[in-house]
Design a protein around this motif. Structure first.
Motif, PDB file in Angstrom:
ATOM      1  N   LEU A  76       0.826  -1.201   0.000  1.00 15.03           N
ATOM      2  CA  LEU A  76       0.000   0.000   0.000  1.00 15.03           C
ATOM      3  C   LEU A  76       0.859   1.249   0.000  1.00 15.03           C
ATOM      4  O   LEU A  76       1.865   1.336   0.720  1.00 15.03           O
ATOM      5  CB  LEU A  76      -0.907   0.010   1.235  1.00 15.03           C
ATOM      6  CG  LEU A  76      -1.923  -1.134   1.332  1.00 15.03           C
ATOM      7  CD1 LEU A  76      -2.345  -1.330   2.765  1.00 15.03           C
ATOM      8  CD2 LEU A  76      -3.120  -0.848   0.456  1.00 15.03           C
ATOM      9  N   HIS A  77       0.427   2.219  -0.797  1.00 13.38           N
ATOM     10  CA  HIS A  77       1.031   3.547  -0.800  1.00 13.38           C
ATOM     11  C   HIS A  77       0.014   4.498  -0.193  1.00 13.38           C
ATOM     12  O   HIS A  77      -1.033   4.761  -0.798  1.00 13.38           O
ATOM     13  CB  HIS A  77       1.387   3.961  -2.231  1.00 13.38           C
ATOM     14  CG  HIS A  77       1.947   5.340  -2.333  1.00 13.38           C
ATOM     15  ND1 HIS A  77       1.792   6.134  -3.452  1.00 13.38           N
ATOM     16  CD2 HIS A  77       2.662   6.081  -1.451  1.00 13.38           C
ATOM     17  CE1 HIS A  77       2.396   7.295  -3.255  1.00 13.38           C
ATOM     18  NE2 HIS A  77       2.929   7.287  -2.046  1.00 13.38           N
ATOM     19  N   PHE A  78       0.305   4.994   1.019  1.00 10.65           N
ATOM     20  CA  PHE A  78      -0.630   5.863   1.725  1.00 10.65           C
ATOM     21  C   PHE A  78      -0.244   7.322   1.561  1.00 10.65           C
ATOM     22  O   PHE A  78       0.935   7.689   1.670  1.00 10.65           O
ATOM     23  CB  PHE A  78      -0.651   5.542   3.219  1.00 10.65           C
ATOM     24  CG  PHE A  78      -1.452   4.313   3.579  1.00 10.65           C
ATOM     25  CD1 PHE A  78      -2.786   4.205   3.222  1.00 10.65           C
ATOM     26  CD2 PHE A  78      -0.860   3.276   4.287  1.00 10.65           C
ATOM     27  CE1 PHE A  78      -3.524   3.082   3.555  1.00 10.65           C
ATOM     28  CE2 PHE A  78      -1.593   2.156   4.629  1.00 10.65           C
ATOM     29  CZ  PHE A  78      -2.925   2.050   4.263  1.00 10.65           C
TER      30      PHE A  78
ATOM     31  N   GLY B 175       4.660   9.807   3.636  1.00 10.25           N
ATOM     32  CA  GLY B 175       5.975  10.134   3.123  1.00 10.25           C
ATOM     33  C   GLY B 175       6.363   9.182   1.996  1.00 10.25           C
ATOM     34  O   GLY B 175       5.666   8.217   1.692  1.00 10.25           O
ATOM     35  N   ARG B 176       7.489   9.444   1.395  1.00  8.23           N
ATOM     36  CA  ARG B 176       7.918   8.641   0.254  1.00  8.23           C
ATOM     37  C   ARG B 176       8.725   7.421   0.658  1.00  8.23           C
ATOM     38  O   ARG B 176       9.061   6.592  -0.187  1.00  8.23           O
ATOM     39  CB  ARG B 176       8.748   9.503  -0.711  1.00  8.23           C
ATOM     40  CG  ARG B 176       7.924  10.520  -1.473  1.00  8.23           C
ATOM     41  CD  ARG B 176       8.750  11.208  -2.552  1.00  8.23           C
ATOM     42  NE  ARG B 176       9.426  10.261  -3.444  1.00  8.23           N
ATOM     43  CZ  ARG B 176       8.823   9.654  -4.457  1.00  8.23           C
ATOM     44  NH1 ARG B 176       7.527   9.860  -4.693  1.00  8.23           N
ATOM     45  NH2 ARG B 176       9.496   8.825  -5.241  1.00  8.23           N
ATOM     46  N   ASP B 177       9.072   7.298   1.937  1.00  8.05           N
ATOM     47  CA  ASP B 177       9.970   6.226   2.355  1.00  8.05           C
ATOM     48  C   ASP B 177       9.261   5.008   2.934  1.00  8.05           C
ATOM     49  O   ASP B 177       9.870   3.948   3.055  1.00  8.05           O
ATOM     50  CB  ASP B 177      10.964   6.754   3.393  1.00  8.05           C
ATOM     51  CG  ASP B 177      11.906   7.789   2.803  1.00  8.05           C
ATOM     52  OD1 ASP B 177      12.156   7.712   1.588  1.00  8.05           O
ATOM     53  OD2 ASP B 177      12.367   8.659   3.552  1.00  8.05           O
ATOM     54  N   ARG B 178       7.986   5.125   3.290  1.00 11.13           N
ATOM     55  CA  ARG B 178       7.325   4.021   3.991  1.00 11.13           C
ATOM     56  C   ARG B 178       6.363   3.256   3.077  1.00 11.13           C
ATOM     57  O   ARG B 178       5.369   3.801   2.621  1.00 11.13           O
ATOM     58  CB  ARG B 178       6.580   4.531   5.220  1.00 11.13           C
ATOM     59  CG  ARG B 178       7.524   4.883   6.374  1.00 11.13           C
ATOM     60  CD  ARG B 178       6.755   5.185   7.642  1.00 11.13           C
ATOM     61  NE  ARG B 178       5.947   6.390   7.536  1.00 11.13           N
ATOM     62  CZ  ARG B 178       5.197   6.867   8.524  1.00 11.13           C
ATOM     63  NH1 ARG B 178       5.140   6.234   9.686  1.00 11.13           N
ATOM     64  NH2 ARG B 178       4.495   7.965   8.360  1.00 11.13           N
TER      65      ARG B 178
ATOM     66  N   GLU C 163      11.731   2.105  -7.099  1.00 10.32           N
ATOM     67  CA  GLU C 163      10.480   1.331  -7.070  1.00 10.32           C
ATOM     68  C   GLU C 163       9.281   2.260  -7.209  1.00 10.32           C
ATOM     69  O   GLU C 163       9.176   3.261  -6.487  1.00 10.32           O
ATOM     70  CB  GLU C 163      10.393   0.548  -5.761  1.00 10.32           C
ATOM     71  CG  GLU C 163       9.201  -0.376  -5.659  1.00 10.32           C
ATOM     72  CD  GLU C 163       9.192  -1.153  -4.353  1.00 10.32           C
ATOM     73  OE1 GLU C 163       8.299  -2.004  -4.188  1.00 10.32           O
ATOM     74  OE2 GLU C 163      10.068  -0.896  -3.494  1.00 10.32           O
ATOM     75  N   PRO C 164       8.347   1.988  -8.116  1.00 10.28           N
ATOM     76  CA  PRO C 164       7.165   2.835  -8.248  1.00 10.28           C
ATOM     77  C   PRO C 164       6.333   2.841  -6.967  1.00 10.28           C
ATOM     78  O   PRO C 164       6.093   1.780  -6.379  1.00 10.28           O
ATOM     79  CB  PRO C 164       6.386   2.183  -9.399  1.00 10.28           C
ATOM     80  CG  PRO C 164       7.385   1.348 -10.129  1.00 10.28           C
ATOM     81  CD  PRO C 164       8.362   0.885  -9.096  1.00 10.28           C
ATOM     82  N   ARG C 165       5.918   4.015  -6.531  1.00 13.59           N
ATOM     83  CA  ARG C 165       5.068   4.131  -5.339  1.00 13.59           C
ATOM     84  C   ARG C 165       3.622   3.870  -5.756  1.00 13.59           C
ATOM     85  O   ARG C 165       2.866   4.787  -6.056  1.00 13.59           O
ATOM     86  CB  ARG C 165       5.198   5.501  -4.714  1.00 13.59           C
ATOM     87  CG  ARG C 165       6.320   5.673  -3.697  1.00 13.59           C
ATOM     88  CD  ARG C 165       7.689   5.431  -4.253  1.00 13.59           C
ATOM     89  NE  ARG C 165       8.741   5.853  -3.310  1.00 13.59           N
ATOM     90  CZ  ARG C 165      10.023   5.616  -3.485  1.00 13.59           C
ATOM     91  NH1 ARG C 165      10.425   4.943  -4.559  1.00 13.59           N
ATOM     92  NH2 ARG C 165      10.912   6.026  -2.608  1.00 13.59           N
ATOM     93  N   THR C 166       3.262   2.616  -5.782  1.00 12.53           N
ATOM     94  CA  THR C 166       1.911   2.242  -6.200  1.00 12.53           C
ATOM     95  C   THR C 166       1.312   1.264  -5.205  1.00 12.53           C
ATOM     96  O   THR C 166       2.028   0.560  -4.479  1.00 12.53           O
ATOM     97  CB  THR C 166       1.909   1.579  -7.593  1.00 12.53           C
ATOM     98  OG1 THR C 166       2.706   0.389  -7.552  1.00 12.53           O
ATOM     99  CG2 THR C 166       2.453   2.518  -8.642  1.00 12.53           C
ATOM    100  N   THR C 167      -0.011   1.214  -5.177  1.00 18.29           N
ATOM    101  CA  THR C 167      -0.730   0.227  -4.378  1.00 18.29           C
ATOM    102  C   THR C 167      -1.048  -0.973  -5.256  1.00 18.29           C
ATOM    103  O   THR C 167      -1.556  -0.819  -6.373  1.00 18.29           O
ATOM    104  CB  THR C 167      -2.039   0.819  -3.835  1.00 18.29           C
ATOM    105  OG1 THR C 167      -1.720   1.802  -2.826  1.00 18.29           O
ATOM    106  CG2 THR C 167      -2.924  -0.264  -3.214  1.00 18.29           C
ATOM    107  N   GLN C 168      -0.730  -2.154  -4.755  1.00 15.57           N
ATOM    108  CA  GLN C 168      -1.038  -3.394  -5.467  1.00 15.57           C
ATOM    109  C   GLN C 168      -1.592  -4.401  -4.467  1.00 15.57           C
ATOM    110  O   GLN C 168      -0.904  -4.784  -3.524  1.00 15.57           O
ATOM    111  CB  GLN C 168       0.211  -3.962  -6.149  1.00 15.57           C
ATOM    112  CG  GLN C 168       0.742  -3.087  -7.270  1.00 15.57           C
ATOM    113  CD  GLN C 168       1.958  -3.686  -7.947  1.00 15.57           C
ATOM    114  OE1 GLN C 168       2.915  -4.049  -7.293  1.00 15.57           O
ATOM    115  NE2 GLN C 168       1.900  -3.792  -9.262  1.00 15.57           N
TER     116      GLN C 168
ATOM    117  N   ASP D 199      -2.127  13.925   7.060  1.00 14.94           N
ATOM    118  CA  ASP D 199      -0.860  13.918   7.787  1.00 14.94           C
ATOM    119  C   ASP D 199      -0.756  12.658   8.634  1.00 14.94           C
ATOM    120  O   ASP D 199      -1.568  11.729   8.511  1.00 14.94           O
ATOM    121  CB  ASP D 199      -0.711  15.178   8.649  1.00 14.94           C
ATOM    122  CG  ASP D 199      -1.874  15.355   9.626  1.00 14.94           C
ATOM    123  OD1 ASP D 199      -2.462  14.326  10.051  1.00 14.94           O
ATOM    124  OD2 ASP D 199      -2.201  16.507   9.964  1.00 14.94           O
ATOM    125  N   GLU D 200       0.228  12.645   9.526  1.00 18.00           N
ATOM    126  CA  GLU D 200       0.513  11.458  10.339  1.00 18.00           C
ATOM    127  C   GLU D 200      -0.662  11.041  11.210  1.00 18.00           C
ATOM    128  O   GLU D 200      -0.850   9.857  11.497  1.00 18.00           O
ATOM    129  CB  GLU D 200       1.747  11.726  11.218  1.00 18.00           C
ATOM    130  CG  GLU D 200       2.301  10.528  11.955  1.00 18.00           C
ATOM    131  CD  GLU D 200       3.099   9.581  11.065  1.00 18.00           C
ATOM    132  OE1 GLU D 200       3.427   8.477  11.521  1.00 18.00           O
ATOM    133  OE2 GLU D 200       3.390   9.957   9.915  1.00 18.00           O
TER     134      GLU D 200
END
Length: 375
Positions: free
Chosen positions: A287-289, A293-296, A318-323, A352-353
């Motif tokens: 998951l990309h939430f 941020g871009r690191d998690r 690596e593409p920041r995508t949800t799969q 935000d967080e």
């Protein structure tokens, strides 16, 4: 890179329901998967271990990649530690519980394990279709066992009429609404329903011992050859029950894939997971939430009501995508896709967080390969 955790699947069911038969079928249909087996039985002679491994002992290597261990409940943690040793390269562990075991106790023992290399893979309750009404009368606790399951396998359905099978399915849904139920004959369940069924890529030596998988394949070939030359000229029914078991195992469940290049809103995704559709058994993926941020990167592992996220860093390119992949019975792909699409965050939303708090409750710490769960 995140540590790949080994799913541990609990197989429970009353005496004679077909647990050992199902386990043998899983081993047979997963020749390229290394399966660790723990057989938990009562008595000085472990009959189930005899049926699975051909002898009784701990840590017996079987050439199709299975290791069989006879254990009691007090030895469970030790067996898990030994089976998950990275040198063994085990892909999945299956615990066949005694027919007298309490499923809830088995779940608690597994979830309380301090082993950082495992993840709960779900509890599968095996039910004998022919004996279910009588067993339910004699053992009212059966209903509690069914409710504790993440998946119910209605076994031996070849021994009941079709209308009776439908009646049993309705009864099971009344006992445990929403718990997925699959019908089976001779314990045959598609391994892909229970765990990732990916062949292991290894450089095998030119010579090795004859494996269980080889023996079974030869036996099937012999049976088919005998049938082809028999009086009826038909060699398909190698099990003698009028069915071709080599095809259409996937018909009992559906797999739905979802991907999004745009980040998801963490709260809406949690609302989806908290109200999972009836029949959805497994959900897994990355998951990309928005707001993370871009690191998690968040790895999702959900089985039944169990939910866990594993945090790891995205690789640089690596593409920041949800799969995501979702597996279940009686699920509606269009509905699932629509609900997940509604979880995509709008560009104008400020996230935000604090929006991630619901997710982080179920998350393991950032893992670079050696980290463990935070709780």
């Amino acid at each position: 890179m995140a540590t790949q955790r080994i799913p541990v699947i609990l197989v429970t069911g009353f005496l004679g329901s077909g647990k050992t038969t199902m386990l043998n079928q899983l081993m047979r249909d997963s020749a390229d998967i290394r399966i660790g087996v723990i057989v938990n039985d009562f008595g000085s002679i472990n009959i189930d271990a005899l049926a699975v491994a051909g002898q009784v002992d701990s840590m017996i290597p079987i050439e199709n990649g299975c290791l069989c261990c006879a254990a009691d409940a007090t030895e469970l943690d030790g067996m898990l530690d030994r089976l998950t040793d990275p040198e063994l390269r085990i892909d999945v562990v299956v615990i066949e519980a005694s027919g007298l075991a309490e499923p809830q106790s088995m779940i608690r023992a597994l979830l309380s394990s301090g082993n950082e290399r495992i993840v709960y893979g779900g509890l599968v309750e095996v039910v004998d279709a022919a004996e279910f009404p009588d067993t339910r009368l004699r053992h009212p606790e059966l209903e509690r066992h069914v409710r504790a399951a993440d998946l119910v396998v209605l076994n031996k359905t070849d021994r009941v009429a079709e209308d009776e099978r439908h009646g049993l399915l309705e009864s099971l849904q009344e006992i445990a609404p929403g718990v997925p139920v699959v019908s089976a004959v001779h314990g045959r369940v598609d391994p892909a329903l229970l765990f990732d069924h990916q062949p292991r890529e290894t450089a095998e030596e030119g010579f090795r011992q004859l494996s269980f998988a080889d023996v079974w394949a030869d036996a099937d070939a012999d049976a088919q050859a005998d049938g082809a030359h028999g009086a009826d000229g038909c060699g398909d029914d190698i099990h003698g029950d009028g069915q071709d078991h080599g095809h259409h195992l996937h018909a009992a469940y559906e797999s739905v894939e979802f991907s999004s290049a745009e980040p998801l809103h963490p709260r809406r995704l949690m609302e989806f997971l908290d109200s999972r559709p009836l029949g959805l058994y497994r959900a897994k993926g990355f998951l990309h939430f928005a707001g993370a941020g871009r690191d998690r990167k968040f790895g999702l592992h959900a089985v039944g009501s169990y939910l866990r996220f594993q945090l790891s860093p995205w690789e640089g390119d690596e593409p920041r995508t949800t799969q995501l992949v979702m597996i279940g019975t009686g699920i509606h792909p269009d509905t699932l896709t629509k609900r997940l699409t509604e979880c995509v965050a709008a560009p104008e939303e400020e996230i935000d967080e604090t929006h991630l708090m619901g997710v982080l409750r179920y998350a393991d710490e950032m893992d670079s390969g050696t980290g463990g769960p935070t709780g």
